[in-house]
Design an enzyme around this catalytic site. Structure first.
Site, PDB file in Angstrom:
ATOM      1  CB  SER A 167      -0.926   0.000   1.222  1.00 25.75           C
ATOM      2  OG  SER A 167      -1.861  -1.049   1.169  1.00 25.75           O
ATOM      3  CB  ALA A 184      -3.456   1.287  -1.663  1.00 30.02           C
ATOM      4  CE  LYS A 185      -7.185  -2.314   6.427  1.00 27.48           C
ATOM      5  NZ  LYS A 185      -8.590  -2.542   6.017  1.00 27.48           N
ATOM      6  CB  ALA A 186      -5.090   4.564   1.178  1.00 25.69           C
ATOM      7  CE1 TYR A 204     -11.685   0.821   5.561  1.00 23.96           C
ATOM      8  CE2 TYR A 204      -9.756   1.456   4.290  1.00 23.96           C
ATOM      9  CZ  TYR A 204     -10.563   0.476   4.832  1.00 23.96           C
ATOM     10  OH  TYR A 204     -10.263  -0.853   4.629  1.00 23.96           O
TER      11      TYR A 204
END
Length: 333
Positions: free
Chosen positions: A70, A168-170, A174
């Site tokens: 990420s 990507a866990k950005a 969220y």
């Protein structure tokens, strides 16, 4: 060392910061930190479970590799490796006094207070890395694992992968998830399901999604702007081991209403059944037999009661890892 008790939530008194353990009270950032203003952060969510052999972290290496990936997507060239983060998590859990916990590693753009930069351009800002751990119960409620939850299809579309990279866990991603979640809660549902920009089913605000139809396990593909979930991958592997056919394909909204079974997966949600969508009952309106079997096998794996599919090493035992490092005379610092 005992953990703190803040509003009945037990949290570790220590936080890992750039390779060192610091006090919880010292884990602070400046109000002008780049990530606060522009969402320039990537993070992970990982669970540590209490087993007969002590605390064990579920798929630690895979989560930390995704964290580094990420960061790579967002051009965050940090001088720490996935192994550094894994080691830091083990060290922090050992110092936390917690047998079970949720682990939150995060990398973000900070602020150079001597040479501050306040614009969108992220490059002048230093990178910071933290890991915190705390005790966190079932994300959607204890009873949800058996009784299921009521969800809605959100009016908010999942972002396209060429606008914000879904792989990507950005943190910025969220904001979209918050809109989905708030809309669902205010309408009286537990969670929302987002469609992608083409109108196909994507995922929940923080969970991947599976349907069961005619004994087959069906899940939206990565091309539906979903995060490549590690619990999702675990369920696919367990399903195949059980002889269940797994199909990754685009899913129409109406298919949600006609599914025999429906469930969410995720680190926080684990495997949570869905009993209704938009007030239309799914199947029998309760956890179905395939969902229950997948839950049963999944929880056996994470509790160390059976091996992972193919003999994969999905658990990192904290005490064992710490003993190995001590015997080798090494540390995470």
């Amino acid at each position: 060392m005992s953990s703190k008790d803040v509003n009945t939530m037990k949290i570790s008194p220590k936080v890992w910061h750039n390779g060192k353990l610091i006090d919880w009270e010292d884990a602070r950032v400046h109000v002008m930190t780049h990530a606060i203003h522009y969402g320039s952060s990537v993070f992970e969510g990982i669970r540590c479970y209490n087993t007969d052999n002590g605390p064990a972290v579920f798929r630690l290496d895979e989560h930390m590799r995704r964290l580094i990936n990420s960061a790579k997507i967002y051009r965050m060239d940090i001088d720490l490796t996935a192994d550094d983060f894994s080691c830091g998590a083990v060290e922090l859990i050992g110092a936390s006094g917690l047998d079970e916990c949720y682990i939150r590693p995060v990398i973000f753009r900070g602020l150079d207070e001597e040479n501050p930069a306040f614009g969108v351009n992220p490059f002048p800002n230093p990178l910071e890395a933290y890991i915190a751990v705390w005790q966190w119960g079932k994300y959607l409620g204890e009873e949800a694992l058996e009784n299921g939850i009521d969800v809605c299809v959100s009016s908010w579309t999942r972002f396209t992968s060429n606008a914000l990279p879904a792989m990507a866990k950005a943190g910025a991603n969220y904001m979209n998830s918050q809109l989905i979640k708030m809309e669902a809660l205010l309408a009286g549902y537990s969670e929302g399901i987002a469609l992608d920009d083409r109108g196909y089913v994507s995922e929940g605000s923080g969970e991947n999604l599976f349907l069961v139809n005619n004994g087959k396990l069906i899940t939206p593909p990565l091309g539906a702007s979903i995060l490549p979930g590690i619990t999702r991958d675990s369920v696919i592997e367990i399903g195949r081991e059980l002889g269940i056919e797994v199909v990754e394909t685009t899913v129409q909204r109406a298919a949600l209403y006609l599914a025999d079974e429906l469930f969410f997966t995720g680190t926080a949600a684990e495997i949570t059944p869905i009993r209704s969508v938009d007030k239309i009952t799914v199947g029998q309106g309760k956890r179905g037999p395939i969902t229950e079997k997948l839950q049963e096998e999944f929880f056996k794996v994470i509790r160390g009661q059976r091996p992972a599919p193919g003999g994969a090493d999905w658990l990192t035992y904290v005490n064992e890892a710490a003993e190995k490092k001590s015997a080798a005379g090494t540390s995470c610092s």
